[in-house]
Scaffold this active site. Structure first.
Site, short mmCIF file in Angstrom:
data_model
loop_
_atom_site.label_atom_id
_atom_site.label_comp_id
_atom_site.label_asym_id
_atom_site.label_seq_id
_atom_site.Cartn_x
_atom_site.Cartn_y
_atom_site.Cartn_z
N ASP A 10 0.85 -1.20 0.00
CA ASP A 10 0.00 0.00 0.00
C ASP A 10 0.89 1.25 0.00
O ASP A 10 0.87 2.06 0.91
CB ASP A 10 -0.94 0.01 1.22
CG ASP A 10 -0.18 0.01 2.55
OD1 ASP A 10 -0.79 0.44 3.57
OD2 ASP A 10 0.99 -0.41 2.58
N ASP A 15 6.79 1.22 1.99
CA ASP A 15 6.53 0.23 0.93
C ASP A 15 7.43 0.52 -0.27
O ASP A 15 7.94 -0.39 -0.92
CB ASP A 15 5.07 0.31 0.46
CG ASP A 15 4.06 0.11 1.57
OD1 ASP A 15 3.85 1.05 2.36
OD2 ASP A 15 3.49 -0.99 1.65
N ASN A 39 -2.38 2.69 3.39
CA ASN A 39 -1.81 4.02 3.69
C ASN A 39 -2.59 5.12 3.00
O ASN A 39 -2.67 6.25 3.47
CB ASN A 39 -0.35 4.09 3.22
CG ASN A 39 0.59 3.39 4.16
OD1 ASN A 39 0.41 3.45 5.37
ND2 ASN A 39 1.57 2.69 3.61
N THR A 127 2.92 -6.04 2.64
CA THR A 127 3.40 -4.96 3.52
C THR A 127 2.30 -3.93 3.77
O THR A 127 2.57 -2.80 4.16
CB THR A 127 4.63 -4.25 2.89
OG1 THR A 127 4.23 -3.67 1.64
CG2 THR A 127 5.78 -5.22 2.69
N PHE A 169 -1.00 -0.62 12.43
CA PHE A 169 -1.91 -0.14 11.38
C PHE A 169 -2.42 -1.23 10.44
O PHE A 169 -3.62 -1.35 10.21
CB PHE A 169 -1.20 0.98 10.59
CG PHE A 169 -2.01 1.52 9.45
CD1 PHE A 169 -1.77 1.10 8.15
CD2 PHE A 169 -3.02 2.45 9.68
CE1 PHE A 169 -2.51 1.60 7.09
CE2 PHE A 169 -3.78 2.96 8.62
CZ PHE A 169 -3.53 2.53 7.33
N ASN A 170 -1.53 -2.00 9.81
CA ASN A 170 -1.95 -2.96 8.79
C ASN A 170 -2.98 -3.96 9.33
O ASN A 170 -3.95 -4.29 8.67
CB ASN A 170 -0.75 -3.74 8.23
CG ASN A 170 0.14 -2.89 7.35
OD1 ASN A 170 -0.32 -1.89 6.77
ND2 ASN A 170 1.41 -3.25 7.27
N HIS A 243 9.66 0.13 8.44
CA HIS A 243 8.87 -1.10 8.58
C HIS A 243 9.02 -2.08 7.40
O HIS A 243 9.56 -3.17 7.54
CB HIS A 243 7.38 -0.74 8.71
CG HIS A 243 7.05 0.21 9.81
ND1 HIS A 243 7.19 -0.09 11.16
CD2 HIS A 243 6.58 1.48 9.76
CE1 HIS A 243 6.79 0.94 11.88
NE2 HIS A 243 6.42 1.92 11.07
N ASP A 244 8.49 -1.71 6.25
CA ASP A 244 8.26 -2.69 5.17
C ASP A 244 9.51 -3.33 4.58
O ASP A 244 9.49 -4.53 4.24
CB ASP A 244 7.41 -2.05 4.06
CG ASP A 244 6.02 -1.70 4.56
OD1 ASP A 244 5.38 -0.81 3.98
OD2 ASP A 244 5.58 -2.32 5.56
#
Ligand code: RIB
Ligand code: CA
Length: 314
Positions: A10, A15, A39, A127, A169-170, A243-244
């Protein structure tokens, strides 16, 4: 051996870095990028994927549109982190050639068809919210035999959440999808906030990667300069969790990371704790372990890898 992956995302600043890392690596073959609402809206995330692949001169990578909303809930986006477009920067706009379009085939059918296409099972690397992955498993459960591993960014095992006190979040966006994936019986590795907050970008790292002096590394710096603003304000510290890219770095060199096979389930309905990954870290229940939860990373090895790989791009 090269790993065949579908990167479901996203984009989203982090990402974008995951896409660049996967595109650069000789160990990875991107079969396709599938996009999901997260996102930002699906309309934005798919356009952002086109922009990122254009920027790194990889318009050979096919991009597919997936779900514009979670399975049950309305979409929640993260404009407060990624801006209105989902990929805001202070840099020049990226113009996508009119010939580089989103594929006709939808993401769920693409995922299913790709799983059946190869003799050796493939890797799914989500992700963003897990909606596309869950819908693929629901539509054709037989793909379970054709998936080597699902390595996803999401969840929070032993640490606080980032969209609510208890949820990452995800997983918060689509907790129902997360449980469908976690109950699938497929080998799963979770890159949650526990580990992503151990690979933090700061100005020195941005400056060092920019020294690669190529378009992609400069783009990384532009992305991180915008992305850092929200995190500096929220965490009151001059660094931001990346993160991703942890998902991709794990596939390239899993020795960078450490984790534990435990049981993970997700709260779906509670007003207070929706999206919480309930992780039986101590094994105090009789729930079957279903997910390798990664909690440690060697940050120096991670950023050395990232810088070296980005230097290989245009
Ligand atoms: O919580 C962080 C995750 O949510 C990252 O994948 C970020 O890109 C957003 O999707
Ligand atoms: Ca993401």
């Amino acid at each position: 051996m090269t790993k065949k992956i579908i990167l479901d995302c996203d984009p989203g600043h982090d990402d974008a870095v995951a896409i660049m890392l996967a595109a650069a690596s000789n160990n990875i073959e991107i079969l396709g990028i599938t996009c999901v609402g997260g996102n930002s809206t699906l309309e934005n995330t798919q356009l952002n994927a086109l922009k990122i692949c254009t920027l790194i001169n990889r318009t050979d990578i096919k991009i597919y549109a997936g779900s514009n909303k979670p399975i049950n809930y309305d979409l929640v986006t993260a404009a407060h982190v990624h801006g209105k477009s989902g990929l805001d920067t202070d840099g020049d706009p990226i113009i996508v050639d009119s010939s580089y379009k989103i594929q006709e085939e939808n993401a769920v059918d693409f995922i299913i068809n790709e799983c059946h296409k190869y003799i050796d099972p493939i890797y799914l690397c989500p992700t963003g919210p897990l909606t596309n992955i869950a819908l693929s498993l629901q539509k054709d459960p037989s793909i379970k035999e054709k998936i080597k591993e699902i390595v996803f960014m999401g969840g929070a095992a032993l640490c606080i959440g980032n969209i609510t006190p208890s949820a990452e979040f995800n997983i918060y966006v689509d907790p129902h999808a997360a449980n469908i994936v976690l109950k699938s019986g497929i080998p799963i590795t979770m890159m949650g906030l526990d580990v992503t907050h151990k690979v933090n970008v700061n100005d020195e790292i941005i400056k060092n990667i920019k020294k690669n002096n190529n378009k992609s590394s400069k783009f990384f710096a532009e992305l991180m300069n915008f992305y850092s603003r929200f995190h500096r304000q929220l965490y009151e510290i001059d660094e931001s969790p990346l993160h991703d890219p942890c998902v991709i770095a794990y596939l390239i060199d899993e020795t960078i990371f450490k984790g534990k096979l435990v049981n993970v389930q997700v709260e779906e309905n509670s007003e207070l704790t929706r999206g919480k990954t309930v992780v039986d870290w101590l094994g105090v229940t009789n729930r079957q372990p279903n997910c390798k939860v990664i909690t440690e990373a060697n940050a120096n090895k991670f950023f050395d890898l990232l810088s070296n790989e980005l230097s290989k791009l245009t």
